[in-house]
Each structure stands twice: as structure tokens, then as C-alpha cells.
Motif scaffolding. Structure first.
Motif, mmCIF file in Angstrom:
data_model
loop_
_atom_site.group_PDB
_atom_site.id
_atom_site.type_symbol
_atom_site.label_atom_id
_atom_site.label_comp_id
_atom_site.label_asym_id
_atom_site.label_seq_id
_atom_site.Cartn_x
_atom_site.Cartn_y
_atom_site.Cartn_z
ATOM 1 N N UNK A 1 -1.617 -12.997 -16.755
ATOM 2 C CA UNK A 1 -1.725 -11.787 -17.698
ATOM 3 C C UNK A 1 -0.796 -11.306 -18.264
ATOM 4 N N UNK A 2 0.493 -11.311 -17.637
ATOM 5 C CA UNK A 2 1.879 -10.958 -18.156
ATOM 6 C C UNK A 2 2.024 -11.746 -19.381
ATOM 7 N N UNK A 3 1.935 -13.087 -19.573
ATOM 8 C CA UNK A 3 2.130 -14.062 -20.602
ATOM 9 C C UNK A 3 1.160 -13.495 -21.900
ATOM 10 N N UNK A 4 -0.144 -13.381 -21.360
ATOM 11 C CA UNK A 4 -0.893 -12.875 -22.450
ATOM 12 C C UNK A 4 -0.666 -11.664 -23.095
ATOM 13 N N UNK A 5 0.001 -10.448 -22.297
ATOM 14 C CA UNK A 5 0.249 -9.242 -22.873
ATOM 15 C C UNK A 5 1.594 -9.103 -23.375
ATOM 16 N N UNK A 6 2.371 -10.247 -22.971
ATOM 17 C CA UNK A 6 3.897 -10.072 -23.786
ATOM 18 C C UNK A 6 4.054 -11.418 -24.738
ATOM 19 N N UNK A 7 3.104 -12.228 -25.016
ATOM 20 C CA UNK A 7 3.258 -13.525 -25.848
ATOM 21 C C UNK A 7 2.672 -12.986 -27.281
ATOM 22 N N UNK A 8 3.430 -12.672 -28.302
ATOM 23 C CA UNK A 8 2.953 -12.446 -29.587
ATOM 24 C C UNK A 8 2.177 -13.446 -30.273
ATOM 25 N N UNK A 9 2.332 -14.565 -30.043
ATOM 26 C CA UNK A 9 1.460 -15.690 -30.640
ATOM 27 C C UNK A 9 0.193 -15.870 -29.747
ATOM 28 N N UNK A 10 -0.219 -15.239 -28.763
ATOM 29 C CA UNK A 10 -1.227 -15.765 -28.234
ATOM 30 C C UNK A 10 -2.564 -14.655 -28.543
ATOM 31 N N UNK A 11 -3.450 -15.162 -29.283
ATOM 32 C CA UNK A 11 -4.529 -14.470 -29.559
ATOM 33 C C UNK A 11 -5.813 -14.663 -28.518
ATOM 34 N N UNK A 12 -5.470 -13.925 -27.357
ATOM 35 C CA UNK A 12 -6.498 -14.155 -26.333
ATOM 36 C C UNK A 12 -6.786 -12.806 -25.936
ATOM 37 N N UNK A 13 -8.220 -12.687 -25.492
ATOM 38 C CA UNK A 13 -8.906 -11.416 -25.066
ATOM 39 C C UNK A 13 -9.244 -11.772 -23.733
ATOM 40 N N UNK A 14 -8.499 -10.802 -22.695
ATOM 41 C CA UNK A 14 -8.877 -10.938 -21.362
ATOM 42 C C UNK A 14 -10.061 -10.007 -21.054
ATOM 43 N N UNK A 15 -11.125 -10.538 -20.850
ATOM 44 C CA UNK A 15 -12.560 -9.609 -20.728
ATOM 45 C C UNK A 15 -12.613 -9.160 -19.439
ATOM 46 N N UNK A 16 -12.031 -9.797 -18.240
ATOM 47 C CA UNK A 16 -12.364 -9.416 -16.884
ATOM 48 C C UNK A 16 -11.273 -9.949 -15.959
ATOM 49 N N UNK A 17 -11.041 -9.349 -14.914
ATOM 50 C CA UNK A 17 -10.384 -9.767 -13.856
ATOM 51 C C UNK A 17 -11.079 -9.483 -12.578
ATOM 52 N N UNK A 18 -11.395 -10.474 -11.737
ATOM 53 C CA UNK A 18 -11.907 -10.420 -10.448
ATOM 54 C C UNK A 18 -11.102 -10.852 -9.203
ATOM 55 N N UNK A 19 -11.034 -9.961 -8.406
ATOM 56 C CA UNK A 19 -10.030 -10.109 -7.325
ATOM 57 C C UNK A 19 -10.730 -9.129 -6.079
ATOM 58 N N UNK A 20 -10.641 -9.652 -4.756
ATOM 59 C CA UNK A 20 -11.061 -8.861 -3.716
ATOM 60 C C UNK A 20 -10.265 -7.717 -3.433
ATOM 61 N N UNK A 21 -9.083 -7.727 -3.674
ATOM 62 C CA UNK A 21 -8.098 -6.644 -3.217
ATOM 63 C C UNK A 21 -8.678 -5.285 -4.084
ATOM 64 N N UNK A 22 -8.412 -4.206 -3.344
ATOM 65 C CA UNK A 22 -8.674 -2.844 -4.130
ATOM 66 C C UNK A 22 -7.971 -2.684 -5.466
ATOM 67 N N UNK A 23 -8.731 -1.932 -6.349
ATOM 68 C CA UNK A 23 -8.054 -1.823 -7.581
ATOM 69 C C UNK A 23 -6.579 -1.400 -7.887
ATOM 70 N N UNK A 24 -6.295 -0.239 -6.980
ATOM 71 C CA UNK A 24 -4.986 0.203 -7.050
ATOM 72 C C UNK A 24 -3.823 -0.709 -6.522
ATOM 73 N N UNK A 25 -4.301 -1.603 -5.664
ATOM 74 C CA UNK A 25 -3.323 -2.676 -5.297
ATOM 75 C C UNK A 25 -3.189 -3.620 -6.340
ATOM 76 N N UNK A 26 -4.233 -4.018 -7.115
ATOM 77 C CA UNK A 26 -4.185 -5.044 -8.255
ATOM 78 C C UNK A 26 -3.117 -4.777 -9.161
ATOM 79 N N UNK A 27 -3.266 -3.300 -9.346
ATOM 80 C CA UNK A 27 -2.367 -2.616 -10.628
ATOM 81 C C UNK A 27 -1.134 -2.532 -10.120
ATOM 82 N N UNK A 28 -0.840 -1.899 -8.791
ATOM 83 C CA UNK A 28 0.509 -2.008 -8.175
ATOM 84 C C UNK A 28 1.161 -3.232 -8.406
ATOM 85 N N UNK A 29 0.746 -4.401 -7.827
ATOM 86 C CA UNK A 29 1.380 -5.681 -7.838
ATOM 87 C C UNK A 29 1.670 -6.196 -9.150
#
Length: 322
Positions: free
Chosen positions: A16-44
Motif C-alpha cells: 500500500x505504501x508503494x501504491x500511494x507514493x508511486x507516481x507511475x502506478x495507476x492502481x485502485x486499492x478497493x479493499x483491505x481485509x485483515x483480522x486486526x482491528x481498524x485502528x491497529x491497521x491504521x496505526x501500524x
């Protein structure tokens, strides 16, 4: 390309870091799935001990991570087949548990066209390494991106074999510690791997030699491999000694590397931390490369998280176009 990320661990977050910081990548991230809580996912994701803080604010709203002008839905299902992935071109399965066909194909059951697994998996139809056997990709639905070390070794082995013909070789990967090791001594299946990963150099095995046999069948049985886990958090190295049929000079090797899309070269006296967040599969260290007649020693660095995640996105793009 529309992708979803299943498993928001080291590779999922780095992708996800590479998608969001790569100027040459035309990529749409439509979903993330992880068993960890949302606030933990965002924090890490926002605060990364290896790559540093993300350069823009990371916040959450109901069921979403908001970052860099995007609002990405996050679900928390242990069974991905229960998540709606309609319209997803490629699911990147970064959980490390897609070892059986029923688990590996859950993304397709949920609506994704194809699945790319972030590691070796016996459930994959094909194991692909960019720069080695990506020509064989075809329209495979469930693909393994092999391992980080295989991505470093296989393109180098193919290049060397084309230049001089590999008769036999041995590779040692000097590898940073990972979550498969305890930080202090604790029981594991393997005695040596039970020792604290941050305290000792630990001799162990690597799957790379076996996977190179699979990716480059013309070299099957010619390359052996071993690993030493070392107390660093990121950036690993490949040390390959090969007996060739024909002598190859470091200059010829350098010229061939310059034409590669995944290999790099440096003449600087670098150390591992200098290679952090490099996108190449392997950066060959010119000062450490030697040739004595038909025997060559090639030493190279690879960021086992950042470079591997870059290849995940590259291979996903090939799959999406097929």
C-alpha cells in the motif's frame, strides 16, 4: 488496475505504501481485509519501524482508512470468501496462510478475477519470478510470487546462465530476522530458529534453491542454498559462488545487469542500511564481485520487503492485463 489486499502485515502494508507514493502506478486499492482491528491497521501503517512514518496523515472513519486522498474500505473476515470482491482484477493474498487450494481460491470465490500469493504456496497454479520466468504467466488464476530471496536469486541465476552456463553453484542468503523467529529464546520447531533473532546470527535453511528449480527448470539440481539470519531489521544479501562453463568477467556481468529490468548495480562501498526501500530485486555490489577463470562470486543486496512488494505489484499488473 483494481486490487484488494488480504492480510495487512509487513508485505500488505508495504504494497500500500508503494501504491500511494508511486507516481507511475495507476492502481485502485478497493479493499483491505485483515483480522486486526481498524485502528491497529491504521496505526501500524502510519508508524513503521523500518520505513518510517507515512508522509501524510492517516485517519479512520467508519470501516475505512483515509490516507493520501483515498478512502479505502477495511473488512475483518477470517474467511475471505465472505467479502465482496466484485470488480477486483487481482487479489494480493499477503496472509501467509494460502497453502491449500480452498484457502488460496477464496479471493476468486469472493469475486476477484485472479489471486497473487505473497510467498511460496503449493496451492498456486504457477510460481512466477519477474525477470526469470514471467513469460510463462499466461492466464493463470492463482499465482505465487515466490519468496523474496527467490526474486533476488532467480533473475541473477538466469542472467549468469545465459552469459557463461552455470554448471553448479551455491547461494548463501544473509537474511534479516522475521516474524518466524522469536526476539528472545523461545521454543520453535527448529532448535536454532528457537534462539533470539535479535541476539545471534542463526544458520538455517532457505526455500530459494528449491524454488529456483521450479522457476528455472533448466537449472534444476545445479544450485544449492543456505541462510544465515542476522540481527538487522531490514535488507538482506545474496552471496552466490558459481562454477561456469565459460569465464565471465565482472565487466560483462555489469553490462548484462544494465539491461535487466529488475537487477541493479552499485560501485559504491555500501552497507545494508543504504539499500533500504530500494525497488530492485537485487542490487549487485561491484566491489564484492570476483571472477577467477570460470568461477564467479557475486554479492548483492535486496530489501526483502520493499523490493518484493514492488515485484508483487509488477506481477499483478501482468496478471491484470492477461
Amino acid at each position: 488496475m483494481r486490487i484488494a489486499i488480504n492480510g495487512f502485515g509487513r508485505i500488505g502494508r508495504t504494497v500500500l505504501r508503494q501504491v500511494l507514493t508511486g507516481a507511475d502506478r495507476d492502481i485502485d486499492v478497493v479493499r483491505i481485509n485483515d483480522i486486526a482491528p481498524l485502528d491497529m491497521c491504521a496505526y501500524l501503517f502510519a508508524w513503521d519501524s523500518t520505513f518510517g512514518p507515512f508522509p501524510s496523515p492517516v485517519t479512520t472513519t467508519e470501516g475505512r482508512i483515509d490516507v493520501a486522498g483515498r478512502s479505502i474500505p477495511v473488512s475483518h473476515s477470517a474467511d475471505l470468501s465472505e467479502v465482496d470482491l466484485t470488480g477486483v482484477d487481482v487479489l494480493l493474498d499477503c496472509t501467509g496462510i494460502a497453502r491449500t487450494s480452498d484457502v488460496a481460491r477464496r479471493g476468486i470465490a469472493a469475486g476477484a478475477r485472479k489471486v497473487l500469493i505473497s510467498g511460496p504456496s503449493p496451492a498456486a497454479e504457477l510460481t512466477v519470478v519477474l525477470g526469470a520466468n514471467d513469460h510463462a504467466l499466461g492466464d493463470a488464476k492463482v499465482v505465487s510470487n515466490a519468496s523474496c530471496t527467490t526474486n533476488a536469486l532467480a533473475p541473477l541465476a538466469k542472467l549468469l546462465h545465459g552469459l557463461g552456463g552455470i554448471e553448479r553453484a551455491h547461494m548463501t542468503t544473509i537474511h534479516c530476522y522475521t516474524n518466524s523467529q522469536p526476539m528472545v529464546d523461545a521454543p520453535r520447531g527448529d532448535f536454532a530458529r528457537s534462539r533470539g533473532g535479535a541476539q545471534s546470527m542463526v544458520p538455517t535453511t532457505t526455500s530459494a534453491a528449491h524454488l529456483v528449480d521450479e522457476v528455472l527448470p533448466e537449472l534444476a539440481g545445479r544450485i544449492t542454498g543456505a541462510a544465515v539470519r542476522v540481527p538487522v531489521a531490514s535488507v538482506s544479501a545474496v552471496d552466490l559462488v558459481a562454477q561456469l562453463a565459460r569465464p565471465v568477467s565482472p565487466e560483462a556481468l555489469r553490462a548484462a545487469v544494465a539491461a535487466s529490468e529488475v537487477l541493479g548495480w552499485t560501485d559504491l562501498p555500501l552497507v545494508s542500511s543504504d539499500l533500504r526501500a530500494r525497488p530492485e530485486s537485487l542490487v549487485i555490489a561491484g566491489p564484492e564481485t570476483r571472477a577467477v577463470g570460470p568461477q564467479v562470486r557475486v554479492f548483492g543486496w535486496y530489501d526483502n520487503e520493499w523490493g518484493f512488494s514492488a515485484r508483487m505489484l509488477d506481477v499483478a499488473a501482468l496478471m491484470a492485463r492477461a
